[in-house]
Design an enzyme around this catalytic site. Structure first.
Site, short mmCIF file in Angstrom:
data_model
loop_
_atom_site.label_atom_id
_atom_site.label_comp_id
_atom_site.label_asym_id
_atom_site.label_seq_id
_atom_site.Cartn_x
_atom_site.Cartn_y
_atom_site.Cartn_z
N ALA A 236 -45.35 -39.98 6.84
CA ALA A 236 -44.60 -40.88 7.69
C ALA A 236 -43.37 -41.34 6.89
CB ALA A 236 -45.47 -42.07 8.05
N GLY B 142 -49.03 -38.47 6.81
CA GLY B 142 -48.79 -38.05 8.18
C GLY B 142 -48.48 -36.56 8.28
N GLU C 120 -51.71 -34.96 8.33
CA GLU C 120 -52.36 -35.28 9.61
C GLU C 120 -51.81 -34.40 10.74
OE1 GLU C 120 -51.58 -39.53 8.95
OE2 GLU C 120 -53.67 -39.87 9.49
N GLU D 257 -52.23 -42.27 1.30
CA GLU D 257 -51.89 -43.58 1.87
C GLU D 257 -52.39 -44.75 1.04
OE1 GLU D 257 -52.62 -40.92 3.55
OE2 GLU D 257 -51.55 -40.83 5.46
C1 3H9 Z 1 -48.15 -41.96 5.84
O1 3H9 Z 1 -47.88 -40.81 6.01
C2 3H9 Z 1 -48.90 -42.80 6.83
C3 3H9 Z 1 -49.55 -42.04 7.94
O2 3H9 Z 1 -50.87 -41.71 7.64
C4 3H9 Z 1 -49.65 -42.86 9.18
C5 3H9 Z 1 -48.48 -43.01 10.02
C6 3H9 Z 1 -48.79 -43.60 11.37
N1 3H9 Z 1 -40.82 -41.72 3.41
O3 3H9 Z 1 -40.25 -38.36 -4.87
P1 3H9 Z 1 -38.90 -37.74 -4.74
C7 3H9 Z 1 -37.85 -40.17 -0.48
S1 3H9 Z 1 -47.71 -42.77 4.43
C8 3H9 Z 1 -39.54 -42.01 3.13
O4 3H9 Z 1 -37.92 -38.03 -5.78
P2 3H9 Z 1 -39.91 -35.11 -5.27
C9 3H9 Z 1 -37.82 -40.84 -1.84
O5 3H9 Z 1 -37.75 -42.24 -1.73
C10 3H9 Z 1 -46.73 -41.61 3.54
N2 3H9 Z 1 -38.89 -41.55 2.05
O6 3H9 Z 1 -38.99 -36.14 -4.54
C11 3H9 Z 1 -36.58 -40.24 -2.45
O7 3H9 Z 1 -35.48 -40.94 -1.91
P3 3H9 Z 1 -34.13 -41.18 -2.78
C12 3H9 Z 1 -47.59 -40.68 2.78
C13 3H9 Z 1 -39.56 -40.75 1.22
O8 3H9 Z 1 -39.43 -33.77 -4.88
C14 3H9 Z 1 -36.56 -38.82 -1.87
O9 3H9 Z 1 -37.41 -38.86 -0.72
N3 3H9 Z 1 -46.75 -39.82 1.96
C15 3H9 Z 1 -40.90 -40.39 1.45
O10 3H9 Z 1 -40.03 -35.45 -6.71
C16 3H9 Z 1 -37.09 -37.79 -2.83
O11 3H9 Z 1 -38.37 -38.19 -3.31
C17 3H9 Z 1 -46.44 -40.10 0.69
O12 3H9 Z 1 -46.87 -41.09 0.15
C18 3H9 Z 1 -41.54 -40.92 2.60
N4 3H9 Z 1 -42.83 -40.63 2.91
O13 3H9 Z 1 -41.36 -35.35 -4.67
C19 3H9 Z 1 -45.59 -39.08 0.00
N5 3H9 Z 1 -41.32 -39.58 0.44
O14 3H9 Z 1 -33.59 -39.81 -3.06
C20 3H9 Z 1 -44.65 -39.73 -0.96
C21 3H9 Z 1 -40.26 -39.41 -0.37
O15 3H9 Z 1 -33.29 -42.02 -1.86
N6 3H9 Z 1 -43.69 -38.80 -1.51
N7 3H9 Z 1 -39.20 -40.12 0.09
O16 3H9 Z 1 -34.59 -41.91 -4.02
C22 3H9 Z 1 -43.97 -38.05 -2.59
O17 3H9 Z 1 -45.06 -38.05 -3.11
C23 3H9 Z 1 -42.84 -37.23 -3.16
O18 3H9 Z 1 -41.64 -37.70 -2.61
C24 3H9 Z 1 -42.93 -35.71 -2.88
C25 3H9 Z 1 -41.61 -35.03 -3.34
C26 3H9 Z 1 -44.12 -35.13 -3.66
C27 3H9 Z 1 -43.12 -35.43 -1.43
#
Ligand code: 3H9
Length: 686
Positions: free
Chosen positions: A61, A100, A103, A123
């Site tokens: 999400a 998400g 999901e 999450e």
């Molecule tokens: C969820 O899904 C809830 C659902 O179950 C329910 C919904 C109803 N959203 O980490 P990076 C941004 S909860 C917005 O350096 P990498 C991050 O801030 C979510 N922004 O890249 C950064 O921005 P900036 C569950 C996000 O290649 C840029 O993307 N998911 C999100 O080293 C690059 O990020 C997670 O918790 C997001 N969800 O790693 C996943 N994710 O450039 C969290 C990232 O402005 N994310 N950004 O600083 C990660 O673990 C890593 O970003 C990922 C890529 C492994 C994907």
């Protein structure tokens, strides 16, 4: 365009393109919903492959939308729409399918992935539970045990393991989309499996839930989300699909608005921002492909181990052959222990050691890209090391000091090409602790500072830029923590009461237990140096303990007494009588746990504000990261600066003024007063 559709014969390929990580923004949810409608209506389409452009599959999400009212189409409805699509959807995963994003794949009839991909429901790390059916569909796909493990830890699972666990149907080695299209064609020739919503949850052994609750509670400590996630999976196993979905959604929405979720979201964005400081945007870092460490003691060996863990060949330099052997033995012990704990294989441990060369000869450093000095904290000793390094290394080799307290400007004085020099401050044990303070001097080239940040990324550490002052960010605040802990003793609190209050707040250890573990002598040495500079550090009781060689556990007593071979802290009469002697004339307010915690934490916040005011830290969130990743500050509290903002800075100011009136803290600094007037520090959490 966020969602595009291309046809490969009877297979439609839906491609998501929402950089940087394909997060499920409202526009993307709408795009996918519309695609499901359009493809159901298109008779020529028999199956749908869902793939993503860019570096990853859908990473979840959009966390940035969590502070706002949810906008339709809601994610649970989108997943349900894909699940009841007239044609089977096949998720084609590369990078990470998280939260998400995973999901959405659970709404698909099949999941295929490249071998480097991973899937997970992280999450809980954001203080929430999956909110789009993850806890309800996952046990139907891979069983309750896998589901409990994934949702309560948040740890992603690599593609191969995911395949073994039944989370994905195939690992595709070559072209992912072509492989997924071929998989779809083959799948159309066979009877389709039931959608996950229509599958049962396999029963668990008796006592499973009680045992799981104990394990999860012990691991989660004070975090709310893991136990809530467990409750969701249990519900999914015990009631019908729709009831379980409603329970999960209710839990998700309640947690989303919680203080813990706000704090963890703040930390998430702070960590993302920390790796790419805007002031270095566009700067190409110097390359680091090999490294050397000067000094093989605890710190040097830990740094060398961290460098090896990142795959860099390492040269370890020591004064003489005996010290080289001791340094190598320290490294062997680190890798042996990592293998014993199952963190790496024994082969990997051997490989790590094979990549280290021990030497006494600086000439061996003529071709390394990075040298990190970790010798004794003595200015002359360090200067001597850098004079030799400046002569031995290439002009474009980065030279770094790991000093904790000395002034890097003074260490670098007189070295040739000072633009290649900077401070890289690791935290012990350096192979484990996530924090790396990056300390440029006035001469450090931006490309060298950028290399420090690149190194942190390689080492999987959190980089924070710190300006030069005594203790940089972390240890400067630590001095305040310790001084406040002593003020508490002088005004009537006891060491166990202070330690218990800080543990109750969420720290792994109280300030006195921590000092006894680490030793009181290092801080005493630093106070001596500070006094020699004309400063007046405050540690009346610690000074007296050090004077009688009570240095902590290693000397059999410090703030507490210890029986031989037993680390249990016991009240010390010696310490109590020293406190009583020093405490004359101090006020004696009533201390409860909250008041004790405030007396330590609020002055830390005040120091944090001074650190911002003088530019030692660039962002309040950087201070939070330092305390979380270097000092065990509870992540779910968001760090001291976020904690203060969540309490209300006006209340913090009021409480500090009250403490100051009693002589128990400094009054709030100008920047804190200003932040309170403006409702927050300038980088308030999103
Ligand atoms: C969820 O899904 C809830 C659902 O179950 C329910 C919904 C109803 N959203 O980490 P990076 C941004 S909860 C917005 O350096 P990498 C991050 O801030 C979510 N922004 O890249 C950064 O921005 P900036 C569950 C996000 O290649 C840029 O993307 N998911 C999100 O080293 C690059 O990020 C997670 O918790 C997001 N969800 O790693 C996943 N994710 O450039 C969290 C990232 O402005 N994310 N950004 O600083 C990660 O673990 C890593 O970003 C990922 C890529 C492994 C994907």
């Amino acid at each position: 365009m966020t969602v595009s559709i291309e046809r490969q014969g009877e297979i439609a390929v839906v491609t998501v393109n929402n950089p940087p990580v394909n997060a499920l923004s409202q526009a993307l949810r709408q795009g996918l919903f519309d695609a499901a409608e359009a493809l159901d209506a298109d008779r020529s389409v028999k199956a749908v492959v869902l793939a993503c452009a860019g570096r990853t599959f859908i990473a979840g999400a959009d966390v940035g939308e969590f502070g706002k009212p949810p906008m339709p189409p809601h994610l649970p409805d989108l997943v349900a729409r894909i699940e009841r699509a007239a044609k089977p959807w096949i998720a084609a995963i590369h990078g990470s399918a998280l939260g998400g994003g995973f999901e959405v794949t659970l709404g698909c009839r099949f999941r295929v992935a490249v071998s480097s991909a991973s899937v997970g429901l992280p999450e809980v790390r954001l203080g929430i539970v999956p909110g789009a059916g993850g806890t309800v569909r996952l046990p139907r796909l891979a069983g309750v045990e896998t589901a409990v493990d994934m949702v309560t830890t948040g740890t992603p699972v690599g593609a191969r393991k995911a395949h073994e666990a039944g989370l994905i149907d195939a690992v595709i080695e070559d072209d992912l989309v072509a492989g997924a299209v071929a998989f779809a064609r083959a799948a159309l020739d066979r009877p389709l499996p039931d959608a996950l919503r229509d599958r049962p949850v396999a029963a668990v052994a008796e006592g499973f839930w009680e045992a799981a609750a104990k394990t999860v509670a012990a691991r989660a400590k004070r975090e709310e989300a893991p136990l809530s996630a467990l409750a969701c999976v249990r519900r999914a196993a015990e009631v019908d699909f729709e009831t379980a979905i409603a329970f999960e959604r209710e839990t998700f929405l309640a947690l989303r608005g919680s203080a813990q979720a706000a704090a963890l979201r703040h930390v998430f964005f702070a960590e993302c921002a920390a790796t790419r400081p805007p002031e270095l945007a566009g700067v190409t870092p110097w390359t680091i492909r090999s490294a050397a460490v000067i000094g093989g003691g605890t710190m040097g060996a830990g740094i060398a181990a961290a460098l090896r863990d990142a795959g860099l060949p390492v040269i370890l330099v020591e004064r003489d052959d005996g010290a080289v052997e001791r340094g190598l033995a320290n490294l062997r012990a680190i890798f042996h222990s990592a293998a014993k704990r199952g963190r790496i294989s024994t082969d990997a441990a051997a490989d790590r050691m094979a990549g280290i060369t021990g030497t006494t000869d600086y000439a061996a450093l003529s071709d390394v890209d990075l040298v990190i000095e970790a010798v004794f904290e003595d200015l002359d000793v360090k200067r001597d090391v850098f004079a030799r390094l400046a002569a031995a290394c290439r002009d474009n080799a980065i030279l770094a000091t790991n000093t904790s307290y000395l002034d890097p400007e003074r260490i670098a004085e007189g070295i040739r090409r000072p633009e290649r020099f900077l401070g890289l401050h690791f935290f012990s044990p350096a192979q484990m602790m996530k924090l790396l303070e990056i300390i440029p001097t006035r001469a450090s080239a931006p490309a060298v500072v950028a290399a420090g940040f690149a190194l942190a990324r390689m080492l999987n550490k959190i980089p924070v830029r710190a300006g030069i002052c005594d203790g940089f960010i972390g240890n400067r605040i630590l001095k305040v923590t310790r001084a406040q802990a002593e003020r508490l003793l002088l005004s009537g609190a006891t060491p166990p009461a202070v330690d218990a209050a800080m543990r109750a707040f969420g720290l792994p250890m109280g300030p006195f237990e921590a000092q006894d573990l680490g030793g009181l002598d290092i801080a005493a040495f630093q106070r001596k140096a500070a006094r020699a500079r004309g400063e007046t550090p405050f540690a009346p009781i610690a000074d007296r303990l050090c004077a009688i060689e009570r240095f902590g556990q290693k000397s059999g007593g410090g703030w507490y007494d210890y029986a031989p071979g037993d680390r249990t802290p016991r009240l010390s009469e010696t310490v109590a009588s020293i406190i009583a002697e020093e405490a004359k004339d101090w006020p004696r307010p009533d201390w409860d746990e909250d008041a004790i915690a405030d007396c330590i934490l609020l002055p830390m916040v005040n120091e944090g504000a001074s650190i911002l005011a003088d530019g030692t830290a660039l962002r309040a969130s950087d201070i939070d990261l330092v305390k979380i990743h270097g000092y065990g500050f509870p992540r779910w509290r968001g760090g001291p600066m976020h904690y203060a903002q969540a309490q209300g800075l006006d209340k913090v100011v009021e409480a500090l003024n009250a403490l100051a009136t009693e002589g128990l803290a400094d009054p709030p600094c100008e920047l804190l007063l200003e932040a309170a007037r403006h409702g927050g520090f300038s980088d308030a959490s999103r």
